[in-house]
Design a protein around this motif. Structure first.
Motif, PDB file in Angstrom:
ATOM      1  N   LEU A  86       0.818  -1.207   0.000  1.00  0.00           N
ATOM      2  CA  LEU A  86       0.000   0.000   0.000  1.00  0.00           C
ATOM      3  C   LEU A  86       0.855   1.262   0.000  1.00  0.00           C
ATOM      4  O   LEU A  86       0.412   2.326  -0.434  1.00  0.00           O
ATOM      5  CB  LEU A  86      -0.926  -0.013   1.213  1.00  0.00           C
ATOM      6  CG  LEU A  86      -2.030   1.038   1.241  1.00  0.00           C
ATOM      7  CD1 LEU A  86      -2.895   0.945  -0.004  1.00  0.00           C
ATOM      8  CD2 LEU A  86      -2.885   0.899   2.478  1.00  0.00           C
ATOM      9  N   LEU A  89       1.132   3.646  -2.935  1.00  0.00           N
ATOM     10  CA  LEU A  89       0.128   4.653  -3.227  1.00  0.00           C
ATOM     11  C   LEU A  89       0.762   6.040  -3.320  1.00  0.00           C
ATOM     12  O   LEU A  89       0.425   6.837  -4.206  1.00  0.00           O
ATOM     13  CB  LEU A  89      -0.917   4.639  -2.110  1.00  0.00           C
ATOM     14  CG  LEU A  89      -2.367   4.839  -2.484  1.00  0.00           C
ATOM     15  CD1 LEU A  89      -2.755   3.947  -3.643  1.00  0.00           C
ATOM     16  CD2 LEU A  89      -3.243   4.543  -1.289  1.00  0.00           C
ATOM     17  N   LEU A 104      -7.473   6.926  -9.425  1.00  0.00           N
ATOM     18  CA  LEU A 104      -6.660   6.708  -8.235  1.00  0.00           C
ATOM     19  C   LEU A 104      -7.332   7.298  -7.005  1.00  0.00           C
ATOM     20  O   LEU A 104      -7.422   6.657  -5.952  1.00  0.00           O
ATOM     21  CB  LEU A 104      -5.280   7.352  -8.424  1.00  0.00           C
ATOM     22  CG  LEU A 104      -4.349   7.304  -7.217  1.00  0.00           C
ATOM     23  CD1 LEU A 104      -4.046   5.860  -6.838  1.00  0.00           C
ATOM     24  CD2 LEU A 104      -3.060   8.059  -7.510  1.00  0.00           C
ATOM     25  N   ARG A 106     -10.477   7.943  -6.557  1.00  0.00           N
ATOM     26  CA  ARG A 106     -11.665   7.166  -6.212  1.00  0.00           C
ATOM     27  C   ARG A 106     -11.262   5.929  -5.418  1.00  0.00           C
ATOM     28  O   ARG A 106     -11.887   5.579  -4.414  1.00  0.00           O
ATOM     29  CB  ARG A 106     -12.388   6.734  -7.494  1.00  0.00           C
ATOM     30  CG  ARG A 106     -13.761   6.177  -7.268  1.00  0.00           C
ATOM     31  CD  ARG A 106     -14.090   5.131  -8.324  1.00  0.00           C
ATOM     32  NE  ARG A 106     -13.170   4.003  -8.244  1.00  0.00           N
ATOM     33  CZ  ARG A 106     -13.028   3.078  -9.173  1.00  0.00           C
ATOM     34  NH1 ARG A 106     -13.700   3.164 -10.284  1.00  0.00           N
ATOM     35  NH2 ARG A 106     -12.182   2.079  -9.020  1.00  0.00           N
ATOM     36  N   SER A 107     -10.190   5.278  -5.851  1.00  0.00           N
ATOM     37  CA  SER A 107      -9.699   4.104  -5.134  1.00  0.00           C
ATOM     38  C   SER A 107      -9.389   4.432  -3.688  1.00  0.00           C
ATOM     39  O   SER A 107      -9.798   3.721  -2.761  1.00  0.00           O
ATOM     40  CB  SER A 107      -8.428   3.570  -5.809  1.00  0.00           C
ATOM     41  OG  SER A 107      -8.709   3.027  -7.062  1.00  0.00           O
ATOM     42  N   VAL A 108      -8.664   5.505  -3.503  1.00  0.00           N
ATOM     43  CA  VAL A 108      -8.245   5.869  -2.155  1.00  0.00           C
ATOM     44  C   VAL A 108      -9.453   6.215  -1.291  1.00  0.00           C
ATOM     45  O   VAL A 108      -9.538   5.815  -0.126  1.00  0.00           O
ATOM     46  CB  VAL A 108      -7.263   7.050  -2.193  1.00  0.00           C
ATOM     47  CG1 VAL A 108      -6.886   7.469  -0.789  1.00  0.00           C
ATOM     48  CG2 VAL A 108      -6.022   6.669  -2.979  1.00  0.00           C
ATOM     49  N   GLU A 110     -12.482   5.147  -1.600  1.00  0.00           N
ATOM     50  CA  GLU A 110     -13.221   3.924  -1.267  1.00  0.00           C
ATOM     51  C   GLU A 110     -12.547   3.164  -0.143  1.00  0.00           C
ATOM     52  O   GLU A 110     -13.201   2.690   0.793  1.00  0.00           O
ATOM     53  CB  GLU A 110     -13.351   3.037  -2.509  1.00  0.00           C
ATOM     54  CG  GLU A 110     -14.375   3.556  -3.510  1.00  0.00           C
ATOM     55  CD  GLU A 110     -14.502   2.637  -4.717  1.00  0.00           C
ATOM     56  OE1 GLU A 110     -15.352   2.927  -5.578  1.00  0.00           O
ATOM     57  OE2 GLU A 110     -13.752   1.642  -4.793  1.00  0.00           O
ATOM     58  N   LEU A 111     -11.234   3.044  -0.242  1.00  0.00           N
ATOM     59  CA  LEU A 111     -10.521   2.315   0.815  1.00  0.00           C
ATOM     60  C   LEU A 111     -10.645   3.049   2.149  1.00  0.00           C
ATOM     61  O   LEU A 111     -10.874   2.434   3.192  1.00  0.00           O
ATOM     62  CB  LEU A 111      -9.045   2.147   0.440  1.00  0.00           C
ATOM     63  CG  LEU A 111      -8.181   1.418   1.472  1.00  0.00           C
ATOM     64  CD1 LEU A 111      -8.753   0.041   1.782  1.00  0.00           C
ATOM     65  CD2 LEU A 111      -6.747   1.298   0.990  1.00  0.00           C
ATOM     66  N   ALA A 114     -14.055   2.367   3.533  1.00  0.00           N
ATOM     67  CA  ALA A 114     -14.215   0.998   4.028  1.00  0.00           C
ATOM     68  C   ALA A 114     -13.551   0.837   5.389  1.00  0.00           C
ATOM     69  O   ALA A 114     -14.125   0.262   6.321  1.00  0.00           O
ATOM     70  CB  ALA A 114     -13.622   0.004   3.025  1.00  0.00           C
ATOM     71  N   SER A 179      -0.440   5.040   5.440  1.00  0.00           N
ATOM     72  CA  SER A 179      -0.202   4.963   3.999  1.00  0.00           C
ATOM     73  C   SER A 179      -1.198   5.833   3.244  1.00  0.00           C
ATOM     74  O   SER A 179      -0.842   6.528   2.290  1.00  0.00           O
ATOM     75  CB  SER A 179      -0.320   3.512   3.517  1.00  0.00           C
ATOM     76  OG  SER A 179       0.709   2.715   4.064  1.00  0.00           O
TER      77      SER A 179
END
Lengths: 244, 244
Positions: A86, A89, A104, A106-108, A110-111, A114, A179
């Motif tokens: 990770l 990133l 990218l 959006r990925s971050v 979402e994580l 979560a 991270s």
DNA sequence: ACGACTCAACTGGTACAACCACTCAACTGG
DNA sequence: CCAGTTGAGTGGTTGTACCAGTTGAGTCGT
């Protein structure tokens, strides 16, 4: 984008410069997975630096999971999407092009959402009563700032999450958050876009109540809208960091 | 546990040995945060290796977020719980003592569950129909293996998650999973304890149905019990890796 | 006596040179 | 045709010397 072999800029440590050059090339995919890097001697020669500087750079790349160094054989590029951790990133966010910024980000987000939802839950269930009361106070203070458009909403929000993660008493969450924030800090405007808006003030108060009450489910439900809001507004995400 | 300065073992690269020694000491907390490390010259002298080997080791430690190197000044230990990334999970798991295994494993399981549930949801919502059908087939095949106590349940389970993460189309999830599986692989027996048991067969079939149907909520609900099961059974977690 | 300056003694950063250890592929012998 | 040899190329290590920042103790001027 093959490895940039132009003379290194002054002012930055040689080993750092070499590291950045090779890293950028690998993240851009030119020396692709399993391809062999030029030998240390070739690189040091081409970049006009000593071989030791190249070696130090390669050691860092190996540590990050970008290359695999083997004794008698050539140093090969690894498939960092499979082998990288990770921590990458941050590097990806810093890469000149790399995966398109919106995806990218959006990925971050979402994580972060979560993990964040679960952090709130565990914290409410697990932190000491004193810590929970302190957290609730911080959350209410933030809610007031947010509702009145006061200053420092970004900083307070980040600090609140820091304490929530501490309260969740989970090393993996802690490290993952580290991270994430590092990566987000590298994306201009990201933390501002992710901070709570006026509409979130009530939810923050809900969070405060849930945390003091030790109600994990309620805490999780309270933070979810704030954390997931950026996902519902693609324009907000698309706009961030678009300037490059 | 201060830095072990006994002669390095043969067979392992010098730089690797030095790295392991210093890393272990820092993770054990002896050179604590903000404390200065011995100078490169002192370390190379004490360990009877060349200074370059020490430098390469320190570069890796800096990359991992364990130390901060500054030119004219001493190299200082960082507070890795604050500055370290998720990649540290592997190092922590490998450390001789480090945070007690049960707590660490619980942390990892919780993070895996938090991410995993969301991965299943996003994958069901986002992956292509073809990919979803393939995933459903794999899930059903795994369910059969699990139900009949067949071989390869661990490998198939890991592979299934790999595909789910791909389907979720989220780089951050991908990288976080990489860090998690690396860390888990370092804990003996961990992946076995985390693989599905016979009771999970039905849930895997539910997952298959949800994924083909593109029902994110159902997919999330289907994987949650399997992912959270180890948390409900402290004995199972406590047992894993206890032997050291 | 006090402040500002100097400088020597650290720290890490870089360079050139040489050699060891390991890998691999081309070559050689059977 | 295959097994063994060998040499060129790779990374690993050492030695030495020097450059470049940082720090604090000492000194000089006021």
């Amino acid at each position: 984008m093959p490895i940039d072999l132009r003379p290194l800029p002054d002012g930055v440590p040689r080993s750092e410069g070499v590291h950045a050059r090779i890293r950028a090339a690998i993240l851009a995919g030119d020396p692709g997975p399993d391809e062999a890097l030029p030998s240390e001697r070739e690189l040091s020669d081409a970049l006009s630096v000593h071989r030791h500087a190249v070696r130090e750079a390669l050691k860092r790349l190996e540590q990050a999971g970008l290359v695999r160094i083997s004794h008698g054989g050539p140093t090969r590029v690894r498939d960092w999407r499979r082998s990288g951790g990770l921590d990458l990133l941050l590097d990806v966010a810093l890469a000149p092009d790399a995966p398109s910024r919106p995806g990218l980000l959006r990925s971050v987000v979402e994580l972060r959402a979560a993990i964040g939802v679960d952090v709130a839950r565990r914290c409410a269930e697990r932190a000491s009563p004193d810590a929970r009361r302190a957290l609730a106070d911080a959350a209410r203070a933030l809610a007031d700032v947010v509702a009145s458009h006061g200053d420092g909403r970004v900083e307070r929000f980040v600090a609140l999450w820091d304490d929530l993660v501490d309260g969740a008493d989970n090393l993996a969450y802690r490290l993952a958050l580290n991270s994430l924030v590092e990566g987000l800090a590298a994306i201009p405007g990201a933390d501002d876009a992710l901070a709570p808006v006026a509409d979130d003030a009530d939810r923050l108060r809900d969070l405060a109540d849930a945390v003091v009450a030790g109600d994990g489910d309620a805490a999780a439900a309270a933070v979810r809208p704030t954390l997931e809001r950026p996902l519902a507004d693609p324009a907000a995400i698309l706009g961030v960091g678009a300037g490059r």
